[in-house]
Design a protein around this motif. Sequence first.
Motif, PDB file in Angstrom:
ATOM      1  N   THR A   7      23.932  10.766  -1.847  1.00 23.53           N
ATOM      2  CA  THR A   7      23.018  11.284  -2.861  1.00 23.53           C
ATOM      3  C   THR A   7      21.850  10.332  -3.032  1.00 23.53           C
ATOM      4  OG1 THR A   7      24.812  12.411  -4.011  1.00 23.53           O
ATOM      5  CG2 THR A   7      22.809  11.992  -5.272  1.00 23.53           C
ATOM      6  N   ILE A   8      20.658  10.897  -3.008  1.00 24.30           N
ATOM      7  CA  ILE A   8      19.422  10.160  -3.229  1.00 24.30           C
ATOM      8  C   ILE A   8      18.834  10.645  -4.550  1.00 24.30           C
ATOM      9  CG2 ILE A   8      17.078   9.715  -2.371  1.00 24.30           C
ATOM     10  CD1 ILE A   8      19.328   8.527  -0.594  1.00 24.30           C
ATOM     11  N   ASP A   9      18.661   9.740  -5.488  1.00 33.37           N
ATOM     12  CA  ASP A   9      18.105  10.082  -6.798  1.00 33.37           C
ATOM     13  C   ASP A   9      16.587   9.958  -6.735  1.00 33.37           C
ATOM     14  OD1 ASP A   9      17.378  10.453  -9.423  1.00 33.37           O
ATOM     15  OD2 ASP A   9      18.629   8.828 -10.216  1.00 33.37           O
ATOM     16  N   ALA A  10      15.922  11.081  -6.500  1.00 26.97           N
ATOM     17  CA  ALA A  10      14.469  11.072  -6.332  1.00 26.97           C
ATOM     18  C   ALA A  10      13.738  10.704  -7.617  1.00 26.97           C
ATOM     19  CB  ALA A  10      13.993  12.423  -5.818  1.00 26.97           C
ATOM     20  N   SER A  11      14.398  10.787  -8.765  1.00 27.78           N
ATOM     21  CA  SER A  11      13.738  10.398 -10.012  1.00 27.78           C
ATOM     22  C   SER A  11      13.468   8.899 -10.049  1.00 27.78           C
ATOM     23  CB  SER A  11      14.573  10.819 -11.224  1.00 27.78           C
ATOM     24  OG  SER A  11      15.733  10.009 -11.346  1.00 27.78           O
ATOM     25  N   GLN A  12      14.091   8.145  -9.169  1.00 30.35           N
ATOM     26  CA  GLN A  12      13.880   6.698  -9.094  1.00 30.35           C
ATOM     27  C   GLN A  12      12.707   6.324  -8.181  1.00 30.35           C
ATOM     28  OE1 GLN A  12      15.717   4.531 -11.063  1.00 30.35           O
ATOM     29  NE2 GLN A  12      16.308   6.516 -11.893  1.00 30.35           N
ATOM     30  N   ILE A  13      12.098   7.334  -7.564  1.00 26.32           N
ATOM     31  CA  ILE A  13      10.983   7.088  -6.639  1.00 26.32           C
ATOM     32  C   ILE A  13       9.664   7.316  -7.363  1.00 26.32           C
ATOM     33  CG2 ILE A  13       9.859   7.842  -4.506  1.00 26.32           C
ATOM     34  CD1 ILE A  13      12.701   8.655  -3.511  1.00 26.32           C
ATOM     35  N   SER A  14       8.806   6.290  -7.347  1.00 29.44           N
ATOM     36  CA  SER A  14       7.499   6.410  -7.990  1.00 29.44           C
ATOM     37  C   SER A  14       6.365   5.865  -7.118  1.00 29.44           C
ATOM     38  CB  SER A  14       7.507   5.679  -9.333  1.00 29.44           C
ATOM     39  OG  SER A  14       7.832   4.311  -9.143  1.00 29.44           O
ATOM     40  N   ASP A  15       6.726   5.287  -5.978  1.00 33.81           N
ATOM     41  CA  ASP A  15       5.742   4.738  -5.056  1.00 33.81           C
ATOM     42  C   ASP A  15       6.486   4.370  -3.772  1.00 33.81           C
ATOM     43  OD1 ASP A  15       7.159   2.439  -5.797  1.00 33.81           O
ATOM     44  OD2 ASP A  15       5.511   1.603  -6.964  1.00 33.81           O
ATOM     45  N   TRP A  16       5.775   3.763  -2.816  1.00 32.06           N
ATOM     46  CA  TRP A  16       6.439   3.400  -1.562  1.00 32.06           C
ATOM     47  C   TRP A  16       7.515   2.328  -1.733  1.00 32.06           C
ATOM     48  CZ3 TRP A  16       6.785   6.648   2.038  1.00 32.06           C
ATOM     49  CH2 TRP A  16       5.757   7.548   2.298  1.00 32.06           C
ATOM     50  N   PRO A  17       7.250   1.257  -2.493  1.00 31.18           N
ATOM     51  CA  PRO A  17       8.328   0.275  -2.663  1.00 31.18           C
ATOM     52  C   PRO A  17       9.604   0.869  -3.272  1.00 31.18           C
ATOM     53  CG  PRO A  17       6.236  -0.708  -3.279  1.00 31.18           C
ATOM     54  CD  PRO A  17       5.983   0.769  -3.071  1.00 31.18           C
ATOM     55  N   SER A  18       9.456   1.725  -4.264  1.00 31.87           N
ATOM     56  CA  SER A  18      10.654   2.312  -4.879  1.00 31.87           C
ATOM     57  C   SER A  18      11.332   3.300  -3.932  1.00 31.87           C
ATOM     58  CB  SER A  18      10.322   2.969  -6.218  1.00 31.87           C
ATOM     59  OG  SER A  18       9.413   4.040  -6.066  1.00 31.87           O
ATOM     60  N   PHE A  19      10.567   4.010  -3.117  1.00 32.91           N
ATOM     61  CA  PHE A  19      11.149   4.892  -2.110  1.00 32.91           C
ATOM     62  C   PHE A  19      12.095   4.095  -1.215  1.00 32.91           C
ATOM     63  CE2 PHE A  19      11.259   6.557   2.201  1.00 32.91           C
ATOM     64  CZ  PHE A  19      11.418   7.928   2.032  1.00 32.91           C
ATOM     65  N   LEU A  75       9.927  15.165  -7.035  1.00 27.62           N
ATOM     66  CA  LEU A  75       9.365  14.287  -6.017  1.00 27.62           C
ATOM     67  C   LEU A  75       8.200  14.977  -5.324  1.00 27.62           C
ATOM     68  CD1 LEU A  75       9.602  11.589  -4.454  1.00 27.62           C
ATOM     69  CD2 LEU A  75      11.122  12.790  -2.854  1.00 27.62           C
ATOM     70  N   LYS A  76       8.390  16.236  -4.973  1.00 25.32           N
ATOM     71  CA  LYS A  76       7.331  16.994  -4.289  1.00 25.32           C
ATOM     72  C   LYS A  76       6.087  17.093  -5.172  1.00 25.32           C
ATOM     73  CE  LYS A  76       6.329  21.427  -2.125  1.00 25.32           C
ATOM     74  NZ  LYS A  76       6.853  22.756  -1.770  1.00 25.32           N
ATOM     75  N   GLU A  77       6.285  17.323  -6.460  1.00 24.82           N
ATOM     76  CA  GLU A  77       5.164  17.503  -7.376  1.00 24.82           C
ATOM     77  C   GLU A  77       4.448  16.186  -7.673  1.00 24.82           C
ATOM     78  OE1 GLU A  77       4.559  18.523 -12.075  1.00 24.82           O
ATOM     79  OE2 GLU A  77       6.141  19.591 -11.006  1.00 24.82           O
ATOM     80  N   LYS A  78       5.205  15.134  -7.969  1.00 20.28           N
ATOM     81  CA  LYS A  78       4.605  13.876  -8.411  1.00 20.28           C
ATOM     82  C   LYS A  78       4.217  12.941  -7.273  1.00 20.28           C
ATOM     83  CE  LYS A  78       7.160  13.848 -12.739  1.00 20.28           C
ATOM     84  NZ  LYS A  78       8.205  13.178 -13.524  1.00 20.28           N
ATOM     85  N   TYR A  79       5.000  12.962  -6.199  1.00 17.20           N
ATOM     86  CA  TYR A  79       4.792  12.003  -5.105  1.00 17.20           C
ATOM     87  C   TYR A  79       4.860  12.730  -3.764  1.00 17.20           C
ATOM     88  CZ  TYR A  79       5.706   9.137  -9.114  1.00 17.20           C
ATOM     89  OH  TYR A  79       5.655   8.605 -10.373  1.00 17.20           O
ATOM     90  N   PRO A  80       3.874  13.595  -3.513  1.00 16.59           N
ATOM     91  CA  PRO A  80       3.926  14.422  -2.301  1.00 16.59           C
ATOM     92  C   PRO A  80       3.910  13.625  -0.993  1.00 16.59           C
ATOM     93  CG  PRO A  80       1.788  14.623  -3.383  1.00 16.59           C
ATOM     94  CD  PRO A  80       2.686  13.858  -4.315  1.00 16.59           C
ATOM     95  N   GLN A  82       5.479  10.770  -0.348  1.00 13.24           N
ATOM     96  CA  GLN A  82       6.850  10.334  -0.088  1.00 13.24           C
ATOM     97  C   GLN A  82       7.726  11.535   0.252  1.00 13.24           C
ATOM     98  OE1 GLN A  82       4.913   9.154  -2.534  1.00 13.24           O
ATOM     99  NE2 GLN A  82       4.841   6.973  -2.123  1.00 13.24           N
ATOM    100  N   TYR A  83       7.513  12.649  -0.427  1.00  9.95           N
ATOM    101  CA  TYR A  83       8.268  13.878  -0.152  1.00  9.95           C
ATOM    102  C   TYR A  83       8.025  14.333   1.292  1.00  9.95           C
ATOM    103  CZ  TYR A  83       9.642  18.801  -0.562  1.00  9.95           C
ATOM    104  OH  TYR A  83      10.219  20.037  -0.368  1.00  9.95           O
ATOM    105  N   ASP A  84       6.750  14.413   1.674  1.00  8.43           N
ATOM    106  CA  ASP A  84       6.413  14.847   3.031  1.00  8.43           C
ATOM    107  C   ASP A  84       6.957  13.874   4.080  1.00  8.43           C
ATOM    108  OD1 ASP A  84       5.077  17.057   2.002  1.00  8.43           O
ATOM    109  OD2 ASP A  84       3.073  16.190   2.265  1.00  8.43           O
ATOM    110  N   ALA A  85       6.852  12.582   3.802  1.00  9.99           N
ATOM    111  CA  ALA A  85       7.351  11.585   4.751  1.00  9.99           C
ATOM    112  C   ALA A  85       8.857  11.715   4.939  1.00  9.99           C
ATOM    113  CB  ALA A  85       6.998  10.183   4.274  1.00  9.99           C
ATOM    114  N   LEU A  86       9.585  11.979   3.865  1.00 10.85           N
ATOM    115  CA  LEU A  86      11.032  12.161   3.963  1.00 10.85           C
ATOM    116  C   LEU A  86      11.370  13.311   4.909  1.00 10.85           C
ATOM    117  CD1 LEU A  86      13.948  11.580   3.079  1.00 10.85           C
ATOM    118  CD2 LEU A  86      13.519  13.063   1.096  1.00 10.85           C
ATOM    119  N   ILE A  87      10.683  14.420   4.756  1.00 10.70           N
ATOM    120  CA  ILE A  87      10.946  15.580   5.609  1.00 10.70           C
ATOM    121  C   ILE A  87      10.529  15.302   7.058  1.00 10.70           C
ATOM    122  CG2 ILE A  87      10.302  17.992   6.054  1.00 10.70           C
ATOM    123  CD1 ILE A  87      10.029  18.260   2.961  1.00 10.70           C
ATOM    124  N   GLU A  88       9.311  14.821   7.226  1.00 15.33           N
ATOM    125  CA  GLU A  88       8.798  14.590   8.583  1.00 15.33           C
ATOM    126  C   GLU A  88       9.587  13.521   9.325  1.00 15.33           C
ATOM    127  OE1 GLU A  88       4.592  13.863   8.214  1.00 15.33           O
ATOM    128  OE2 GLU A  88       4.282  15.784   7.207  1.00 15.33           O
TER     129      GLU A  88
END
Length: 112
Positions: A7-19, A75-80, A82-88
């Motif tokens: 499980t990845i808690d995306a609410s903890q992601i707010s920038d690249w370092p937190s990702f 994540l998709k809404e606030k940090y697109p 990081q969201y796109d990078a995760l998928i790609e």
Amino acid sequence: MFVTQVTIDASQISDWPSFHQVFVQALGFPTFYGANMNAWIDCMSSLDAPDDGMSRLHCESGKVLTLLVQGAAGLKEKYPQQYDALIECTAFVNWRRMQSGRPAVLALAFDL
């Protein structure tokens, strides 16, 4: 340790370092992890190879590890980026493995 889902808690992601920190904590990347997407791809490409030393958690050879991303919509809404990078990069991990004759190793599941 062999697992089938992380499980990845995306609410903890707010920038690249937190990702990168979220993935370090969830999967146990090594201390030399470079905290960039090339390093992420390298670690994820070795999920079924414990001897590579690229993560603490692994899936069995021939199996797939599923990343359950909780809060994916936020994540998709606030940090697109990081969201796109995760998928790609997930797709790239699997493509690179298949190019070398190995099976896909990674799946994404989104808990919106």
